[in-house]
Structures are given as structure tokens and as C-alpha cells.
Motif scaffolding. Structure first.
Motif, mmCIF file in Angstrom:
data_model
loop_
_atom_site.group_PDB
_atom_site.id
_atom_site.type_symbol
_atom_site.label_atom_id
_atom_site.label_comp_id
_atom_site.label_asym_id
_atom_site.label_seq_id
_atom_site.Cartn_x
_atom_site.Cartn_y
_atom_site.Cartn_z
ATOM 1 N N HIS A 382 22.749 73.766 57.537
ATOM 2 C CA HIS A 382 22.085 74.430 56.599
ATOM 3 C C HIS A 382 23.439 74.905 55.438
ATOM 4 C CE1 HIS A 382 18.770 76.828 55.188
ATOM 5 N NE2 HIS A 382 19.628 77.718 54.956
ATOM 6 N N VAL A 549 10.525 73.933 53.933
ATOM 7 C CA VAL A 549 11.971 73.713 53.377
ATOM 8 C C VAL A 549 11.770 72.488 51.929
ATOM 9 C CG1 VAL A 549 13.288 73.957 55.232
ATOM 10 C CG2 VAL A 549 12.709 71.787 54.913
ATOM 11 N N SER A 552 13.279 68.481 50.337
ATOM 12 C CA SER A 552 14.189 67.870 50.472
ATOM 13 C C SER A 552 14.649 67.599 52.184
ATOM 14 C CB SER A 552 15.406 68.974 50.051
ATOM 15 O OG SER A 552 16.105 69.742 51.352
ATOM 16 N N GLY A 555 17.594 71.078 55.582
ATOM 17 C CA GLY A 555 16.812 72.199 55.920
ATOM 18 C C GLY A 555 16.270 72.092 57.345
ATOM 19 N N LYS A 556 16.472 70.819 58.168
ATOM 20 C CA LYS A 556 16.097 70.658 59.467
ATOM 21 C C LYS A 556 16.574 71.986 60.237
ATOM 22 C CE LYS A 556 15.494 67.201 62.953
ATOM 23 N NZ LYS A 556 15.873 66.179 63.748
ATOM 24 N N LEU A 558 17.267 74.909 59.494
ATOM 25 C CA LEU A 558 16.660 76.102 59.293
ATOM 26 C C LEU A 558 14.821 76.081 60.181
ATOM 27 C CD1 LEU A 558 15.874 78.931 58.103
ATOM 28 C CD2 LEU A 558 15.028 77.678 56.068
ATOM 29 N N GLN A 619 13.574 77.936 52.177
ATOM 30 C CA GLN A 619 14.837 78.162 51.722
ATOM 31 C C GLN A 619 15.086 78.898 50.482
ATOM 32 O OE1 GLN A 619 16.550 74.060 50.880
ATOM 33 N NE2 GLN A 619 16.438 73.811 53.222
ATOM 34 N N TYR A 637 13.781 84.158 52.734
ATOM 35 C CA TYR A 637 14.417 82.862 52.215
ATOM 36 C C TYR A 637 15.749 83.169 52.663
ATOM 37 C CZ TYR A 637 16.304 85.821 47.986
ATOM 38 O OH TYR A 637 17.078 86.701 47.308
ATOM 39 N N LEU A 640 21.124 78.064 51.257
ATOM 40 C CA LEU A 640 22.011 77.040 51.861
ATOM 41 C C LEU A 640 23.327 77.790 51.628
ATOM 42 C CD1 LEU A 640 20.712 73.712 50.552
ATOM 43 C CD2 LEU A 640 20.530 74.447 52.895
ATOM 44 N N TYR A 665 21.587 82.361 56.926
ATOM 45 C CA TYR A 665 21.170 81.614 57.973
ATOM 46 C C TYR A 665 22.406 81.727 59.300
ATOM 47 C CZ TYR A 665 20.935 77.442 60.841
ATOM 48 O OH TYR A 665 20.769 76.370 61.952
#
Lengths: 706, 294, 304
Positions: A382, A549, A552, A555-556, A558, A619, A637, A640, A665
Motif C-alpha cells: 500500500h 480501490v 488500479s 490496493g490489494k 488494503l 483509497q 479513506y 497510499l 494504512y
């Protein structure tokens, strides 16, 4: 061993005399290398054949009296018409309809003859050290020796060896003398040896017959000049200034009479094909290419008032967010200018959206190097170091700029709209003479901001980038005909561009117009919201949390963390329904599952789900968070890490609207996420309103230019 | 007042017919702007001369029957061969060994003849709206009956000897309007009519009849034989000549084709910037090739 | 990620040394982007490859000593003479009878010598900031200093200010020194490329070059220093023998090779000189648009 062997060879018989020929097969035009009198044979072209055969079909042969051809010894056998017919016979039997003929010295009159009598078979002539009588004075030594051709002398010195009697009893000595004169350049031992060995391929008596035949068939000066002047093909003459066989004046005269071009080789002798093979080869090659001619090229120009108004729209491919706002602006533009042609230079995934909307994608789009793949490749977990990712994209930006430039050079576009088309804006400022059409620059943030973890070096770099941009615009205000900030002055991050640089807000207000935010859709009214909820299948008693996400591939991590929080949240809030949208770049099956948790790949018109959800977890990208703000939905939110735009610009803007709950995150565990979900779901929010006329306002600013 | 004045003006006598020419001296290759049909004199090139003369040596000549040149009587004075010989005479008088030729409409015939007779004197040739019979006439021109008496000729029926003698201005007004199909062409039309008035119905008649011997086959052969670089410039709104003629000419001669969308028969007058730049680029390319060779 | 990945890549062995090459595109003619001083490897052409390969076939290779090529410590593997063989072998390897050569800095030496010795294989040549020793006087003052300085021992020298945007002093050329390279090659690279890229806002370009320097080592650069090389007379003779069309591109503010060299080279090769005001030694990195367009224009005329 030879550098190149013929692809085929053969014999053609003409009136009892065999002629040996060689063919080097190739596509396209044929070059015929004609042997020079009986003194030489086809090997005289050994320096040319390998080179020319790589480019053209090459034919050569041994003239009668030498090499592998027949060796008659009568005078009649060597009359000029016979020698000319030999060339024609070789053309015929090798299936050569048309060719460039190359000759040295005395073979020149023969090829001139064919060029004028059978002009359709000759596309060009190359004459090296040409021997053509009458057109200019020859060397005196020939005249002197020729006058005593038939006399028997006591001694034969130098050119006196040019004598019938001498040739009949000591022809090899003549050869030695002759070639030392003809190849006068120093370090020419090999070339002289070669020439002598070819000269020994014939005999004194044969050469005497040939000479005497030639003396009988001489044309008058008028005839010779007439023949030269009537040559209609291109001619190239190559002549050494120290040619002791044929005076250079002859080459000059031939070029003049035939309208040919002349290459004089300073200090060169008569044996240029052997002594200066590179120069000769390149000259022949250049000449043949000219003769060959390029195929027709066609080009079209349209009168100015006959052109439709044409726009080239460049939509930044980083994330999908720009696609929708750009489409909205394009639609508003068309409302103002119905005959507008809009072409899009864009790449996946933006092109998917554009194609779906029936837009016209410029074919050069296919050549673009992928910016979104680059960005994805720069992300780890992230975290995306956005500034460094943009910097290291320099190569891709340039590659794409060069494509763009070719498109606008050809395209006659009236207007170029670049929505964060960094490459165009930057390289047009660096190369202002390349600008075409009017240029609109659009962005939703201004200024690179250093991340604290980047330290002194990053602070220096971001300031340097900002300074360059400021200098660009100060020096070349004509590059941006409009600069549009997608947002309002309050959205601008309240910082300076760097040490000794202006405040971002002051500078931006001076250099931009403000369109307000552009969502690309109108949020539902409360009544519509009810309908939409029903349409997307959200139950009345359900509390729906949408996790996404966007488009894009970053973001996996997250998604996984939020999924981990799901059971805890569900336990505390039983009416919770969680929908995870993996997006086009994340395989849904690769995410962990839970009882009751819904995971989807692609969801059509996701903004409708987001507009009516009870909570969104997203995100820190501007597009999605502003959609939620416009729709007035509660959301969490997670910018990143190291992403200056999400951490500073977007966060600041959301704060202006009082929207969203900022989460970090890396410092938040699943339990805390669960708590935030429970806390936020269904919460009533009071955000400042987001304007809905942004696209129309931007379009109005742009339309003035077209 | 003119934008640029010649460095040399002269007249060369060709069997009693004077051919007037102008030279704009400069370094570099010579560009010879050839006469066209004897309806206009060399001022038809007024938009080319000042620009080209800054880059090249430029020669222009008034075609026989126009401008300061003589006006022989009878078709024999206006044959393709006469025009080619005129060009050679001007080249000799101006010490021009070889040249890039630029021709408009019927000038294409002279240019091809020059290339055929003396290819070594042709460095390259630009053909604008070439009048080469390599594709059918425009449909509208089928009504033409040049030698009949037509009482009230309409449109292309005005291409008629009797009408020319009766209504010279009427014909000029008609044909010039066909030349400039582009909107807002008032000035080119005015110019061309005034140039047209400088010649006479008899010259038009003789110079038209002299071309009776021009055949599709002959011109086609000349086009195929051409070995010098060629650029063809053709407007797709040409209402005098079928644009397909230029296309097939470019193909036969392996020339480059520049299509001008929306342009008529004389883009050198109406779209001079494009035409000037195209000529300049063409000549520059020829010059560059020689450098590589040398 | 690259803007353009090679269509083909491989290794070829010359004199027992593995040399890595890459081929992009399939247009005509072939353009051979020569290596330069092995402090860089073939990625320094990154801003040219994507553009040129859309129009022509482009071949690059790494010099022995950097990139994916082997790293011979034998001086005989370096310098202009073995490069004659590397260049020819590369053309053979990709099946190019002849090509347009494009070189930067020391690549100029490789180009000039090859074009003189193998004229039939060179269609034309573009040399950018060519470091070809064709002049005796004036500009060679630095060269003399470098020669005297190269083997000296110095007290510790302060680190380059370039990473912080502080320009170095000309006195820091003392870092052009065998011992210094062995001790802190990266700091030398910051200094050197700070000099090579004096244009404002060149941070990314300098960083790239320093990054590519990491691929070689002080020992290797030292071996290259020890390699036999042609003298001024030899280079002047080679240059005068070049028969193909030549385009020279040189920055007026080149602090590595003064523009006088390019002017002299233009005279000797009868080439054309494009000077770029305000540009340093590596305009192909700093003014890539201008350089790319100039190369393309040149190649199109040469190949016409």
C-alpha cells in the motif's frame, strides 16, 4: 576463393562464339558490369560484385577474346557492332529486360550505343574513365605511338611498346608497362598484379586484331557528339584526374554532352574500380538508387475553411478517474460546438471507457507506452512513491510525447486538450517551436510536495521540479493558452513551492482559471437515491459497506486488510453487508473469502453503488473520494503511503468539504478498521456541496479557443 | 508595385517571335516558372516569384501570345514544340544549363516535352493542375463544341471560338470563375480577368487549335519516360480539369502527389503558401540529394 | 519499466568477451547506437530508442565493462582498436550490411575510426559531444591536467555537492584519479555528471548516469585508462578519411569536451554541425526532443 559466387552462370553462343556470363540474383533492378575490351575479363569487377549484389541483381560476362569466352582471332570478329551485340545477347539470355550498364574505358561507346538504339533496355549508364573519341583531346602519348603502330622499331621504350610488332612477340612486357602507367597510385602492387593476370587471359595476336578492328569503325566527331547528346537516361561519369589512359577532359566532356553527373577522383588513375572500390561502389549505389526512383508518395492538404474543427484530447491514463470527467467535458464542448471532431489520444484503461462511450480513438494511441503499467510497477504494497514514479517515467513520457508530436504535425488539430498530459506540457515548454494548435492544460493539483521521509534530497528535488515549471511558464506564457484548475482556490494546498519560491495558491490563482470540481455525474436526489438503492439491490434494512480501490492494480493489500476486519465488524453490526469490488486489475479469486462477504471483479457504473451505500472504504484517490463527497456518503479513506498527491493535495481538499475520515494504512490494524466501519456506517454527514456544473464551466473556457 | 523586381529582363528572338523573360538572380538551383496556356502571361506566378527568388534563381517567361512576347498568327506558332523551344532559347539566353520546372495546367505539356527532348536539362519538375489527357474530361465539359456557332452558349459551351471573338470578356469571366471555385476568390478572379484581357481571341483560338495533336498515348508515353523527380499538385475542386488526370499522371511518372482538398485549378494563386512551401521543399530535396552524391 | 522493450537481445562473443546487445524495431535503415565511455552502458540511449525504433531498426550494445556485457580487466579489451571489431561484429550479428552510426562522447572515437576503416558499412554518422582527439592546443589543458593527476595520491576530498544541488568546483577534477575511482567511484560520478549536465533542473538525468556508473568499477575504468589508444595524428587521419555524411551535435556549454573539437571534426569530416546553446555534454538526455528530431531528419536524408 571469392567473396561472392554467382547464383548461376552459363554460356550464350553467338555466331559460333561462346560468351560466358554470371548472374547474381536479387530483387529489383539489374546492374550489368560490362567487361573492357579483350585486355580484361569479368574479374575486373571483383571489387564491385559482392557489394552491388547485396543490393541489386548483378550480371557480368567475359568479353570475347578473354576469360572463359571464345577467343576468335580474326579482325572481323572484333568489330564494334559484334561487341555491342554480345552485350545484347547476354541481356537476352539472362532475361534482363532493362538494366543500369556500367563500363570502364573503351566499353563506354558500346553502352552509349545500346542506350540510344535500344533505350528501353537501359535505365542508366555509369562510365568510368570513359574512352570516347573526339569529344576531348586525348593524351599525346597515344597519338605518338599510334602513328608508328605498324613500324618496326629497333628499340621499344615506354609508350612505343604500343606497337603491332611488339605485341606479337612480347605482349606481357607491354602489359607490365601499361598497367604501371594506368594504376599510378602508390601501394597498388596487388591491383597491377591482378590486371596483368587478367591481361594474360588473352594473347598478343588477339589484341592486335581487336585494335585493328576498332580503327576501322571510328565514328566521325559529329556522329559521336550526336550519340552522346541523344542519351536520354541518367548518366554518371567517374574519372581520375591522373588517368593516363583516358584524359579526365574526356570524362568531363561526356558528362557535359549527356547531361550526366561527374565525380572526379583527385589523383586517381584509370583503374578506379580496383583501386578505389569503396568510392566507386558507393557512387554506383547512390546513382542506381536515384535511377530506380522511389514509388509515388501521396499527401493531402485541406484548405483552412474546408476543415472541420478538430480537437485532440489527451486523457491521463493514470487511474480511471480522468476518463469520466474528460468525457463530461467533451460532451459539454459538443453542446457548444456541434460540428466538433474530437479525437482521443489515450491508452488502456481509459480507452476502454472511451470506446464504450463511442468516442473516436486516434490510431496512434496503440503506439503509446503504458503509463499505468509503469505506475503499477512502482508500487509496493500500500505504498506508491508518486513523485519518484513520475520522475522515473521520463522515458515513457518522452516516447509518448514523440508520438503525440507526430500526430499533431499531421493532424491539423485546432486544439489540444491535455488533462494532466505532463509530457506535452513539459516538452512543449522545452521545445516551444514545436507547438501546434491551441493548448489547454488541465490539472487537479499544482506543486510537487516532498514527503517527510524523503529527507533533504527530496525537498531539494521537488523544489527543483516546481522551479522549472514556474520558469517554463514565466518564459513561455504562449504554450498554455488556457490553464484550468479542476477545483476551487480553497482546494489548493497551502504551502510554498519550495525555498525562495512563491506560495502555491498565489501563483496558481495568477496562472489558472478555476472550473470547480468535475464529477462527471450528477448525484441522486433523495428520491432517486431510493430508486437507485432498489436498482442495485441494496435492502432497506441492510447497512451496505462498499470497499473499492478503483481501477488500479495497487490496493490489494488494503482490500485484504479490510476483508480481515469484516468478521469483527459483522459481529458488532449484524445488519452489515460488505461488498468488495476488486476492479479490473485484481483477480477476485485471489482475495480471501468469508461467509457472507461478497467479492466482485467488475461492477457496471460503480458510482451508483457508491452514491447510495451506507459506508465506503476507499483509497485516497481524488476521483472516488470526491464522488462520495458529492453524493454525501460517509467514507473511510486510506491514502497510499508516500503518495504526495493523496496525502497532501487530496486530503486538504476533502478537509475543505469536511468529507471522509482519513486513515493511515500502515498504523491501523484490522480491529481498528472494524471499529471505524461500525462507527461510520449509516452516519449522517454534512459536507459542503460539490458543484455540478464543473464540466460545463470547463467546456465554456475551452470553447473560446476553438 | 511589385513585391520583387527582376535583376535582368530580356527578349530572345525565336524565328521572328520575341520571347520576353525575367531573371531573378540568386545562388542555388534555377527554378523556371513556365508559361501556361496563352490566356495568361507570367504574372500568373506573382505569388511565387518573391518567395522562390529569396531561395533560388528564378526564371519566368511570357508565353507566346501574351505579355511582352510576340503574337504569331496561326496555330503553327503555338505548338507544344514551339513552347519547348522557347524554353530552351530562354535557358540558353540566361545561361541556364538545367533547371527545376514549374508548370500550371497546359504548361505541363511544355514541361513534358522539355524533359523528353533534353532530360539532362531537367533537375525536376512540378506540375500544378496538369492539363494532361490521361483521364476523361469533366462531365460538364462534354457540351463543348469549339468550332460551331452557338447562339446563346451556356457554361462550357462558351469554350467556343465564335463566342471568344464575340464576347471575349464574357468568356474570361466564365472560365476564370471555373478556375477559382474557392469561396472569397474575388481578387484572383479580378487579376486573372485583367491578365486575360491582355491577350486576344485570335491568340486563344490559335493556341487552342495547336493542341489538337496532343494525344493520350503520346502524353502517357512521355510521363512514363520521365526519369527526373516529379511533384504533382492538384486541387480536388478543380472545375477545369478532371483531378483524376493528375492522379494518373503522378502514377505513370512515379511522381509525388500533393492533393489540395477544397482547392481549384490554380492553387498557386489561391493557396500560394502551401504551393510555395511544397515547391521549396521539393527543390531543397533535390539539392540535398546532390550533396549526398558529392 | 521501459518505454520500449527490445524485440531481440543476446550475447555475442568477440575476442572471447561476451557483449550484450539489443535490437528494436524493423524499419530501414539500421541505426547502431554506439557505446560510450564504459562509465555508462546502453541504457543512456533510453530517450532515443523508443522514438527511433518506430521509424528505423535500432541496435544498442553494452561496452565490455558495464551493463550486461562481460567485465574484462585486461586493457587490451578496451579502447578504440578492439571497438573496431566490436562494431563490425555487431553489424554482422544483426545482419546489417551498413548502418547509420550514432555516438556520444567517446563513442565519437569508435564511430570515426570505424567509418574510416569500413566505409562500405557506414551510411552516415551522428556524433553528439564527440570526444575525439583532433586538436593539439587550448582545450587540451584539462587533458594535460588529468594525465598528470591520474596516478597521484590525494588527501581525502570533500564529497560532491551535486546531490544537494550545490555545484562543484573545477578543482574537483582531481577526482579524475585512479585511487579515487577505486575508493569512491560513485562520488566521482556525481561530480563528473554534474559537470556533464550543467543545465538547470537536470537532477533526473544526473541520477540516471550515476546509477549506470554503479554497473562498472574503478578497476575497470583504470584498465580502460591503460588501454592503447590512437594519438591526435591518428584521429585526424581517420576523420579526414570519413566519406559518409556526418552530423555533429554539440552543446555550447559542454564542460567535458569544448565545442572546438566538434568544429574541427566538422571541418575534417566535411560534416554539418548543429550547436545547441545552453546545452552541456549530454544533450541526448537533456534535450531529447531536439536530438531525436535531428537524428531522424539526418537518417531520412541519408537513406533517401
Amino acid at each position: 576463393m571469392r567473396a561472392r559466387y554467382p547464383d548461376r552462370d552459363g554460356i550464350v553462343e553467338r555466331e559460333g562464339i561462346d560468351l560466358y556470363y554470371e548472374v547474381y540474383e536479387n530483387q529489383g533492378l539489374t546492374v550489368v558490369l560490362v567487361p573492357t575490351t579483350t585486355i580484361l575479363n569479368s574479374r575486373q569487377w571483383k571489387g564491385q560484385i559482392p557489394y552491388l549484389a547485396r543490393r541489386y541483381r548483378v550480371v557480368t560476362f567475359d568479353g570475347r577474346g578473354n576469360g572463359k569466352s571464345g577467343k576468335p582471332d580474326t579482325v572481323d570478329a572484333y568489330r564494334t557492332p559484334e561487341l555491342v551485340e554480345d552485350i545484347v545477347a547476354v541481356l537476352d539470355s539472362t532475361g534482363t529486360e532493362r538494366a543500369v550498364l556500367v563500363a570502364l574505358c573503351h566499353a563506354t561507346p558500346w553502352i552509349l550505343d545500346i542506350a540510344t538504339r535500344a533505350s528501353h533496355r537501359v535505365s542508366g549508364l555509369v562510365a568510368i574513365g570513359p574512352h570516347v573519341d573526339h569529344i576531348a583531346a586525348g593524351h599525346a602519348h597515344w597519338a605518338r605511338a599510334g602513328a608508328r603502330w605498324n613500324e618496326t622499331l629497333d628499340r621499344y621504350e615506354g609508350w612505343e611498346m604500343f606497337n603491332r610488332h611488339f605485341w606479337l612477340h612480347d605482349y606481357p612486357t607491354w602489359l607490365e608497362f601499361f598497367f604501371s602507367e594506368l594504376i599510378p597510385e602508390s601501394h597498388s602492387t596487388k591491383q597491377r598484379e591482378d590486371a596483368i593476370s587478367w591481361g594474360l587471359g588473352t594473347t598478343g595476336p588477339i589484341r592486335v586484331s581487336e585494335l585493328e578492328a576498332r580503327a576501322q569503325g571510328v565514328r566521325t566527331p559529329e556522329e559521336t557528339i550526336a550519340v552522346c547528346q541523344s542519351v536520354s537516361q541518367p548518366v554518371l561519369v567517374i574519372h581520375g584526374t591522373d588517368d593516363r589512359c583516358q584524359a579526365v577532359e574526356k570524362g568531363r566532356a561526356l558528362a557535359e554532352l549527356t547531361g550526366g553527373s561527374l565525380i572526379e577522383v583527385e589523383g586517381g588513375g584509370h583503374g578506379l574500380p580496383g583501386r578505389e572500390p569503396v568510392k566507386v561502389n558507393l557512387a554506383i549505389d547512390t546513382f542506381v538508387r536515384q535511377v530506380e526512383g522511389a514509388p509515388m508518395r501521396s499527401q493531402t492538404w485541406t484548405r483552412a475553411l474546408d476543415r472541420r474543427r478538430k480537437v485532440l484530447y489527451i486523457s491521463s491514463p493514470i487511474g480511471l478517474g480522468h476518463a469520466r470527467r474528460d468525457l463530461a467535458i467533451a460532451q459539454e464542448l459538443r453542446a457548444l460546438q456541434p460540428d466538433l471532431v474530437i479525437e482521443w489520444l489515450a491508452q488502456s484503461p481509459v480507452t476502454d471507457v472511451l470506446e464504450h462511450a463511442g468516442e473516436r480513438i486516434h490510431p496512434a494511441s496503440e503506439w503509446l507506452a503504458s503509463e499505468s503499467s509503469h505506475i503499477a510497477s512502482e508500487a509496493t504494497g500500500h505504498e506508491l512513491h508518486c513523485f519518484q514514479a513520475l520522475r522515473s517515467m521520463d522515458e515513457i513520457l518522452l516516447a509518448n510525447f514523440m508520438i503525440f508530436q507526430e500526430v499533431v504535425e499531421e493532424g491539423n488539430h485546432d486544439l489540444i486538450i491535455g488533462d494532466e498530459a505532463w509530457d506535452i506540457d513539459h516538452f512543449w515548454h522545452e521545445n516551444p517551436e514545436l507547438k501546434r494548435g491551441s493548448h489547454v492544460w488541465m490539472t487537479d493539483f499544482v506543486g510537487f510536495i516532498p514527503m517527510p521521509e524523503g529527507g533533504e534530497r527530496e525537498a531539494y528535488l521537488t523544489a527543483d521540479y516546481n522551479a522549472e515549471m514556474i520558469e517554463h511558464i514565466a518564459r513561455f506564457p504562449r504554450i498554455r493558452d488556457r490553464a484550468i484548475f479542476v477545483g476551487n482556490p480553497d482546494d489548493i494546498y497551502p504551502e510554498v513551492f519550495g525555498p525562495d519560491l512563491p506560495k502555491i495558491r498565489d501563483w496558481t490563482e495568477d496562472h489558472f482559471q478555476f472550473s470547480g470540481y468535475i464529477t462527471g455525474f450528477t448525484p441522486p436526489t433523495p428520491d432517486q437515491a431510493e430508486e437507485w438503492r432498489a436498482e442495485v439491490g441494496f435492502g432497506e434494512d441492510e447497512k451496505v459497506c462498499v470497499v473499492t480501490v478503483g481501477g488500479s492494480g495497487v490496493g490489494k493489500d488494503l482490500l485484504e486488510k479490510v476483508i480481515e476486519a469484516y468478521p469483527m465488524a459483522k459481529q458488532r453490526l449484524p445488519e452489515l453487508r460488505m461488498i468488495v469490488v476488486a476492479g479490473p486489475r485484481i483477480e477476485p479469486g485471489s482475495l480471501p473469502g468469508h461467509e457472507g462477504l461478497e467479492v466482485y471483479g467488475y461492477v457496471d457504473r460503480l458510482y451508483r453503488h457508491l452514491s447510495v451505500c451506507d459506508l465506503a472504504v476507499v483509497q485516497g484517490g481524488l476521483t472516488t473520494t470526491m464522488e462520495l463527497t458529492a453524493a454525501g456518503r460517509p467514507f473511510l479513506y486510506f491514502p497510499l503511503r508516500s503518495h504526495f498527491e493523496q496525502n497532501f493535495h487530496v486530503r486538504h481538499r476533502l478537509d475543505q468539504y469536511g468529507a471522509g475520515r482519513y486513515m493511515e494504512y500502515h498504523t491501523t490494524d484490522p480491529d481498528q478498521i472494524a471499529e471505524a466501519i461500525v462507527d461510520g456506517t449509516g452516519k449522517t454527514v454534512r459536507y459542503s456541496p460539490v458543484e455540478t456544473d464543473g464540466a460545463a464551466r470547463a467546456a465554456a473556457m475551452i470553447a473560446e479557443l476553438v | 508595385m511589385r513585391a520583387s523586381l527582376p535583376t535582368e529582363e530580356g527578349v530572345v528572338d525565336r524565328d521572328g517571335v520575341e520571347i520576353a523573360y525575367e531573371v531573378y538572380e540568386n545562388d542555388g538551383p534555377t527554378v523556371f516558372l513556365l508559361p501556361t496556356w496563352s490566356i495568361f502571361h507570367s504574372r500568373i506566378w506573382k505569388m511565387q516569384v518573391p518567395y522562390l527568388a529569396r531561395h533560388f534563381r528564378v526564371v519566368v517567361a511570357d508565353g507566346r501570345g501574351t505579355g511582352h512576347s510576340g503574337r504569331p498568327a496561326g496555330p503553327a506558332g503555338y505548338t507544344v514544340s514551339q513552347f519547348a523551344e522557347d524554353a530552351f532559347a530562354v535557358m540558353d539566353a540566361t545561361k541556364t544549363a538545367a533547371s527545376v520546372f514549374v508548370s500550371l495546367s497546359c504548361g505541363a505539356l511544355w514541361a513534358l516535352e522539355i524533359g523528353d527532348r533534353a532530360p539532362h536539362r531537367v533537375a525536376g519538375s512540378v506540375f500544378i493542375g496538369p492539363a494532361v489527357p490521361l483521364a476523361p474530361q469533366l462531365d460538364e465539359r462534354r457540351v463543348q463544341r469549339c468550332d460551331e456557332i452557338i447562339s446563346d452558349p451556356q457554361e462550357w459551351e462558351k469554350y467556343n471560338v465564335a463566342y471568344w471573338h464575340r464576347e471575349h470578356l464574357g468568356f474570361l469571366g466564365f472560365v476564370v470563375a471555373k478556375m477559382f471555385t474557392e469561396p472569397h476568390s474575388t481578387k484572383p478572379i479580378e487579376d486573372s480577368i485583367s491578365w486575360g484581357l491582355d491577350t486576344s481571341p485570335q491568340v486563344l483560338t490559335d493556341s487552342d487549335r495547336a493542341l489538337d495533336t496532343v494525344t493520350r498515348l503520346g502524353v502517357g508515353r512521355q510521363a512514363k519516360r520521365a526519369r527526373y523527380p516529379i511533384l504533382v499538385i492538384q486541387g480536388d475542386h478543380d472545375a477545369v480539369r478532371n483531378p483524376a488526370q493528375a492522379a494518373s499522371f503522378a502514377e505513370l511518372s512515379r511522381g509525388d502527389l500533393l492533393k489540395l482538398q477544397g482547392s481549384g485549378h490554380a492553387p498557386n494563386v489561391r493557396d500560394p503558401v502551401q504551393v510555395n512551401l511544397a515547391i521549396k521543399e521539393f527543390v531543397d530535396r533535390l539539392a540535398a540529394r546532390k550533396t549526398v552524391l558529392a | 519499466m521501459r518505454a520500449r522493450e527490445p524485440d531481440r537481445s543476446g550475447m555475442v562473443e568477440v575476442d572471447g568477451i561476451g557483449i550484450a546487445y539489443e535490437v528494436f524495431g524493423d524499419g530501414e535503415p539500421t541505426i547502431l547506437l554506439l557505446p560510450t565511455w564504459m562509465i555508462l552502458h546502453s541504457r543512456f540511449w533510453k530517450l532515443q530508442v523508443p522514438y527511433l525504433s518506430r521509424h528505423f531498426r535500432v541496435v544498442t550494445y553494452d561496452p565490455p565493462g558495464n551493463g550486461k556485457s562481460e567485465r574484462p580487466l585486461d586493457p587490451k579489451a578496451h579502447g578504440v582498436y578492439p571497438h573496431l571489431r566490436y562494431t563490425e561484429r555487431m553489424l554482422d550479428q544483426v545482419g546489417a550490411d551498413a548502418a547509420v552510426l550514432v555516438g556520444l562522447s567517446q563513442g565519437g572515437e569508435f564511430g570515426v575510426s570505424f567509418a574510416a576503416e569500413r566505409p562500405d558499412r557506414v551510411l552516415g554518422m551522428v556524433l553528439i559531444g564527440p570526444a575525439v582527439a583532433v586538436l593539439e592546443k587550448g582545450p587540451s589543458e584539462r587533458a594535460r591536467f588529468i594525465i598528470q593527476n591520474f596516478e597521484r595520491t590525494h588527501p581525502p576530498l570533500p564529497p560532491s555537492g551535486v546531490p544537494r544541488g550545490v555545484p562543484d568546483e573545477p578543482g574537483d577534477w582531481t577526482k579524475y584519479n585512479r585511487q579515487y575511482w577505486l575508493g569512491d567511484l560513485e562520488d566521482f560520478a556525481w561530480f563528473f555528471f554534474g559537470q556533464a549536465l550543467p543545465e538547470p533542473h537536470s537532477t533526473k538525468q544526473i541520477e540516471d548516469c550515476v546509477g549506470w556508473t554503479v554497473g562498472t568499477a574503478g578497476e575497470l575504468l583504470g584498465a580502460e585508462w591503460d588501454a592503447p589508444n590512437g594519438d591526435i595524428a591518428q584521429y585526424r587521419e581517420w576523420a579526414a578519411r570519413v566519406s559518409c555524411p556526418v552530423l555533429l551535435i554539440h552543446g555550447v556549454d559542454d564542460r567535458i569536451v569544448p565545442i572546438d573539437y566538434a568544429e574541427e571534426l566538422a571541418r575534417l569530416t566535411r560534416g554539418r554541425l548543429l550547436t545547441i546553446e545552453g546545452a552541456g555534454h549530454i544533450p541526448l538526455a537533456r534535450d531529447p526532443v531536439k536530438v531525436n528530431l535531428a537524428i531522424r531528419d539526418f537518417v531520412e536524408v541519408v537513406a533517401a
